[in-house]
Design a protein around this motif. Structure first.
Motif, PDB file in Angstrom:
ATOM      1  N   GLY A  23       0.799  -1.218   0.000  1.00 59.04           N
ATOM      2  CA  GLY A  23       0.000   0.000   0.000  1.00 59.04           C
ATOM      3  C   GLY A  23       0.828   1.262   0.000  1.00 59.04           C
ATOM      4  O   GLY A  23       0.418   2.290  -0.536  1.00 59.04           O
ATOM      5  N   TYR A  24       2.029   1.198   0.593  1.00 64.29           N
ATOM      6  CA  TYR A  24       2.904   2.358   0.617  1.00 64.29           C
ATOM      7  C   TYR A  24       3.364   2.741  -0.788  1.00 64.29           C
ATOM      8  O   TYR A  24       3.736   3.877  -1.043  1.00 64.29           O
ATOM      9  N   TYR A  25       3.344   1.786  -1.707  1.00 70.66           N
ATOM     10  CA  TYR A  25       3.706   2.077  -3.086  1.00 70.66           C
ATOM     11  C   TYR A  25       2.571   2.786  -3.827  1.00 70.66           C
ATOM     12  O   TYR A  25       2.795   3.760  -4.537  1.00 70.66           O
ATOM     13  N   ILE A  26       1.367   2.260  -3.684  1.00 70.16           N
ATOM     14  CA  ILE A  26       0.296   2.663  -4.601  1.00 70.16           C
ATOM     15  C   ILE A  26      -0.902   3.355  -3.957  1.00 70.16           C
ATOM     16  O   ILE A  26      -1.801   3.788  -4.673  1.00 70.16           O
ATOM     17  N   ALA A  27      -0.938   3.478  -2.645  1.00 68.93           N
ATOM     18  CA  ALA A  27      -2.101   4.091  -1.991  1.00 68.93           C
ATOM     19  C   ALA A  27      -2.314   5.531  -2.463  1.00 68.93           C
ATOM     20  O   ALA A  27      -3.425   5.916  -2.849  1.00 68.93           O
ATOM     21  N   ILE A  28      -1.263   6.340  -2.450  1.00 67.27           N
ATOM     22  CA  ILE A  28      -1.376   7.739  -2.860  1.00 67.27           C
ATOM     23  C   ILE A  28      -1.637   7.864  -4.367  1.00 67.27           C
ATOM     24  O   ILE A  28      -2.515   8.629  -4.789  1.00 67.27           O
ATOM     25  N   PRO A  29      -0.912   7.120  -5.226  1.00 69.89           N
ATOM     26  CA  PRO A  29      -1.238   7.179  -6.663  1.00 69.89           C
ATOM     27  C   PRO A  29      -2.696   6.826  -6.963  1.00 69.89           C
ATOM     28  O   PRO A  29      -3.333   7.465  -7.798  1.00 69.89           O
ATOM     29  N   LEU A  30      -3.217   5.796  -6.284  1.00 65.19           N
ATOM     30  CA  LEU A  30      -4.618   5.430  -6.492  1.00 65.19           C
ATOM     31  C   LEU A  30      -5.549   6.540  -6.014  1.00 65.19           C
ATOM     32  O   LEU A  30      -6.577   6.812  -6.632  1.00 65.19           O
ATOM     33  N   MET A  31      -5.176   7.180  -4.920  1.00 64.30           N
ATOM     34  CA  MET A  31      -5.973   8.270  -4.391  1.00 64.30           C
ATOM     35  C   MET A  31      -6.064   9.406  -5.413  1.00 64.30           C
ATOM     36  O   MET A  31      -7.109  10.053  -5.568  1.00 64.30           O
ATOM     37  N   PHE A  32      -4.968   9.629  -6.146  1.00 59.95           N
ATOM     38  CA  PHE A  32      -4.948  10.681  -7.153  1.00 59.95           C
ATOM     39  C   PHE A  32      -5.736  10.312  -8.406  1.00 59.95           C
ATOM     40  O   PHE A  32      -5.955  11.155  -9.268  1.00 59.95           O
ATOM     41  N   ALA A  33      -6.139   9.060  -8.520  1.00 60.86           N
ATOM     42  CA  ALA A  33      -6.960   8.641  -9.666  1.00 60.86           C
ATOM     43  C   ALA A  33      -8.448   8.819  -9.389  1.00 60.86           C
ATOM     44  O   ALA A  33      -9.264   8.777 -10.319  1.00 60.86           O
ATOM     45  N   ASN A  34      -8.818   9.018  -8.117  1.00 63.33           N
ATOM     46  CA  ASN A  34     -10.236   9.113  -7.741  1.00 63.33           C
ATOM     47  C   ASN A  34     -10.954  10.273  -8.424  1.00 63.33           C
ATOM     48  O   ASN A  34     -11.967  10.090  -9.111  1.00 63.33           O
ATOM     49  N   ALA A  35     -10.444  11.484  -8.207  1.00 63.89           N
ATOM     50  CA  ALA A  35     -11.119  12.675  -8.726  1.00 63.89           C
ATOM     51  C   ALA A  35     -11.192  12.689 -10.253  1.00 63.89           C
ATOM     52  O   ALA A  35     -12.255  12.980 -10.813  1.00 63.89           O
ATOM     53  N   PRO A  36     -10.090  12.365 -10.981  1.00 65.84           N
ATOM     54  CA  PRO A  36     -10.211  12.316 -12.445  1.00 65.84           C
ATOM     55  C   PRO A  36     -11.232  11.290 -12.933  1.00 65.84           C
ATOM     56  O   PRO A  36     -11.954  11.549 -13.898  1.00 65.84           O
ATOM     57  N   LEU A  37     -11.301  10.135 -12.276  1.00 67.21           N
ATOM     58  CA  LEU A  37     -12.276   9.119 -12.674  1.00 67.21           C
ATOM     59  C   LEU A  37     -13.702   9.609 -12.463  1.00 67.21           C
ATOM     60  O   LEU A  37     -14.569   9.417 -13.321  1.00 67.21           O
ATOM     61  N   LEU A  38     -13.950  10.234 -11.321  1.00 66.49           N
ATOM     62  CA  LEU A  38     -15.288  10.755 -11.050  1.00 66.49           C
ATOM     63  C   LEU A  38     -15.647  11.874 -12.029  1.00 66.49           C
ATOM     64  O   LEU A  38     -16.784  11.960 -12.498  1.00 66.49           O
ATOM     65  N   TYR A  39     -14.670  12.712 -12.339  1.00 73.99           N
ATOM     66  CA  TYR A  39     -14.914  13.774 -13.319  1.00 73.99           C
ATOM     67  C   TYR A  39     -15.187  13.178 -14.698  1.00 73.99           C
ATOM     68  O   TYR A  39     -16.097  13.627 -15.422  1.00 73.99           O
ATOM     69  N   TYR A  40     -14.426  12.164 -15.057  1.00 70.41           N
ATOM     70  CA  TYR A  40     -14.621  11.473 -16.336  1.00 70.41           C
ATOM     71  C   TYR A  40     -16.023  10.874 -16.408  1.00 70.41           C
ATOM     72  O   TYR A  40     -16.690  10.914 -17.448  1.00 70.41           O
ATOM     73  N   TYR A  41     -16.487  10.335 -15.294  1.00 68.56           N
ATOM     74  CA  TYR A  41     -17.835   9.764 -15.226  1.00 68.56           C
ATOM     75  C   TYR A  41     -18.893  10.843 -15.461  1.00 68.56           C
ATOM     76  O   TYR A  41     -19.829  10.660 -16.248  1.00 68.56           O
ATOM     77  N   VAL A  42     -18.729  11.989 -14.799  1.00 69.41           N
ATOM     78  CA  VAL A  42     -19.684  13.096 -14.958  1.00 69.41           C
ATOM     79  C   VAL A  42     -19.649  13.622 -16.392  1.00 69.41           C
ATOM     80  O   VAL A  42     -20.689  13.940 -16.977  1.00 69.41           O
ATOM     81  N   VAL A  43     -18.458  13.696 -16.983  1.00 74.50           N
ATOM     82  CA  VAL A  43     -18.331  14.152 -18.367  1.00 74.50           C
ATOM     83  C   VAL A  43     -19.092  13.223 -19.309  1.00 74.50           C
ATOM     84  O   VAL A  43     -19.825  13.671 -20.198  1.00 74.50           O
ATOM     85  N   LYS A  44     -18.933  11.927 -19.123  1.00 73.14           N
ATOM     86  CA  LYS A  44     -19.612  10.960 -19.984  1.00 73.14           C
ATOM     87  C   LYS A  44     -21.128  11.048 -19.846  1.00 73.14           C
ATOM     88  O   LYS A  44     -21.865  10.853 -20.809  1.00 73.14           O
ATOM     89  N   LEU A  45     -21.604  11.331 -18.649  1.00 77.11           N
ATOM     90  CA  LEU A  45     -23.039  11.447 -18.429  1.00 77.11           C
ATOM     91  C   LEU A  45     -23.612  12.734 -19.006  1.00 77.11           C
ATOM     92  O   LEU A  45     -24.746  12.759 -19.483  1.00 77.11           O
ATOM     93  N   THR A  46     -22.843  13.809 -18.958  1.00 74.14           N
ATOM     94  CA  THR A  46     -23.395  15.126 -19.269  1.00 74.14           C
ATOM     95  C   THR A  46     -22.998  15.662 -20.631  1.00 74.14           C
ATOM     96  O   THR A  46     -23.519  16.701 -21.049  1.00 74.14           O
ATOM     97  N   SER A  47     -22.106  14.994 -21.329  1.00 74.37           N
ATOM     98  CA  SER A  47     -21.616  15.537 -22.595  1.00 74.37           C
ATOM     99  C   SER A  47     -22.458  15.052 -23.765  1.00 74.37           C
ATOM    100  O   SER A  47     -22.686  13.847 -23.920  1.00 74.37           O
ATOM    101  N   GLU A  48     -22.890  15.995 -24.589  1.00 73.39           N
ATOM    102  CA  GLU A  48     -23.626  15.648 -25.800  1.00 73.39           C
ATOM    103  C   GLU A  48     -22.673  15.505 -26.984  1.00 73.39           C
ATOM    104  O   GLU A  48     -23.094  15.203 -28.094  1.00 73.39           O
ATOM    105  N   LYS A  49     -21.385  15.724 -26.741  1.00 74.41           N
ATOM    106  CA  LYS A  49     -20.381  15.602 -27.793  1.00 74.41           C
ATOM    107  C   LYS A  49     -19.464  14.417 -27.499  1.00 74.41           C
ATOM    108  O   LYS A  49     -19.344  13.966 -26.369  1.00 74.41           O
ATOM    109  N   SER A  50     -18.795  13.942 -28.532  1.00 70.08           N
ATOM    110  CA  SER A  50     -17.869  12.823 -28.361  1.00 70.08           C
ATOM    111  C   SER A  50     -16.646  13.276 -27.567  1.00 70.08           C
ATOM    112  O   SER A  50     -16.218  14.431 -27.655  1.00 70.08           O
ATOM    113  N   ILE A  51     -16.066  12.356 -26.793  1.00 74.13           N
ATOM    114  CA  ILE A  51     -14.927  12.654 -25.941  1.00 74.13           C
ATOM    115  C   ILE A  51     -13.707  11.911 -26.453  1.00 74.13           C
ATOM    116  O   ILE A  51     -13.776  10.730 -26.788  1.00 74.13           O
ATOM    117  N   ASN A  52     -12.570  12.609 -26.507  1.00 76.71           N
ATOM    118  CA  ASN A  52     -11.315  11.968 -26.885  1.00 76.71           C
ATOM    119  C   ASN A  52     -10.759  11.254 -25.658  1.00 76.71           C
ATOM    120  O   ASN A  52     -10.167  11.878 -24.778  1.00 76.71           O
TER     121      ASN A  52
END
Length: 404
Positions: free
Chosen positions: A63-92
């Protein structure tokens, strides 16, 4: 530690995995937003597995290796989820991977520094004991690791949460306006739960920062409730923007095109230009004033004779198909000719239909809610404010006025 706390710790690992399995295998299968939320649940489960103390030194060490890196993936993933739900345009999707660059950088630094420490030093770190005797090389590596750990977990992560929270809010409020260009209803697509989800996301981060050390067990209960909230509403959420499939000029491949909004600011005024140009991502179409008038006449005839507005789930693509034009063309006409969005355009026809039925004795057997549903509204709670907004009175008041 109480047995309840131990149970919650185990559930924090198992609960997200259960939702991930549901999102990948049932519900709206194949919808990309479901997959993104499923990945978030898997990463959350892995985080809890490494961070929560279950008595395994090996897990904590990993966990000392990857706990913080995984934590930094949380917000981008949640934002990506909201983008996919709310975007009427295609996403790169490939470009969006850049959002996970900080997580990758921290992971590389952790591997370079922490993995090179001696087993003796690692054991002292895991047991949270003071480093009494440490070599010069270990001191150098440990100081780098400790600095990165502190700066990333205490400062950069919190800044990231604020920034992505703001971005999600912007997406949410933009979506609330955009859907009225495409849909004649807002039920189940307004994403009101996303607003609460963002506020809770911020609240949990604030709790971690100020109250975690004081009320650690209660923090686990909050996380359990949060995972349940996101998993439940995420599983229930249906896809919003319809995709249409067209064939290319050679009829060999199929291209998926998502719903696109019309940039009204880019449109030239129909009244001032005899040949306004419609700019879209798919094509540029020149429409003369004569064509516009023809489309308007046909549209109004269709609304009177076919009454498509009685379909409670009507969207702009369906009406454009009936009219025989591209949906962007129809959107331009409604916005520039009628100076309304699609939502208001359709609901005005529904209100006119409701006004007739409210004073027609042939419909006395119907309640106000019954009349609302018969003209295309999904519920009385939506019908009443829409009716008053257009007529200035409630449906009950309108009926009373004409029954005297």
């Amino acid at each position: 530690m109480s047995s309840y706390s131990e149970i919650i710790k185990i559930l924090l690992i198992a609960f997200p995995l259960m939702f991930a399995l549901m999102l990948f295998t049932t519900g709206n299968r194949g919808v990309q937003s479901n997959k993104i939320l499923g990945f978030f649940m898997i990463i959350t489960s892995i985080q809890f597995l490494f961070v929560i103390d279950l008595g395994s030194i090996e897990l904590i060490n990993l966990g000392y290796y990857i706990a913080i890196p995984l934590m930094f993936a949380n917000a981008p993933l949640l934002y990506y989820y909201v983008v996919k739900l709310t975007s009427e345009k295609s996403i790169n999707n490939k470009v969006f991977l850049l959002h996970f660059l900080p997580s990758l950088i921290i992971l590389i630094i952790n591997i370079i520094t922490y993995s090179q420490l001696s087993d003796e030093i690692k054991l002292l770190i895991l047991n949270q004991q003071p480093l009494t005797s440490i070599s010069a090389s270990d001191t150098y590596l440990f100081n780098i690791y400790k600095t990165v750990y502190q700066i990333s977990s205490l400062y950069i992560y919190n800044i990231q949460v604020i920034i992505y929270g703001i971005l999600m809010l912007m997406r949410y409020f933009r979506h609330r306006k955009t859907i009225k260009l495409y849909f004649s209803y807002t039920e189940k697509i307004s994403l009101q739960w996303i607003l609460l989800f963002i506020l809770i996301f911020w609240g949990i981060t604030a709790y971690e920062l100020f109250l975690y050390d004081l009320y650690r067990d209660f923090y686990h209960y909050i996380l359990f409730a949060y995972i349940g909230f996101v998993g439940y509403f995420g599983f229930k959420q249906h896809d919003i923007y319809v995709q249409e499939i067209i064939e290319d000029s050679n009829n060999k491949t199929k291209i998926i095109i998502e719903e696109r909004s019309v940039e009204v600011k880019e449109l030239e005024s129909i009244n001032n230009d005899p040949s306004p140009i419609l700019n879209t991502n798919e094509k540029t179409e020149r429409i003369s004033s004569k064509q516009v008038n023809e489309y308007v006449s046909r549209l109004e005839a269709i609304m009177i004779t076919d009454k498509p507005h009685l379909n409670s789930n009507l969207n702009i693509s369906e009406l454009a198909e009936i009219l025989g034009v591209h949906r962007n063309t129809l959107s331009m006409i409604i916005n520039d000719f009628y100076h309304k969005n699609f939502f208001l355009f359709i609901n005005e026809y529904r209100i006119e239909e409701a006004k007739k039925k409210l004073i027609d004795h042939n419909f006395d057997n119907l309640s106000i809610e019954g009349i609302a549903k018969s003209v295309g509204f999904n519920s009385k709670s939506v019908f009443n404010p829409a009716f008053k907004n257009i007529t200035g009175v409630t449906p009950a008041e309108y009926k009373k006025q004409y029954s005297l």
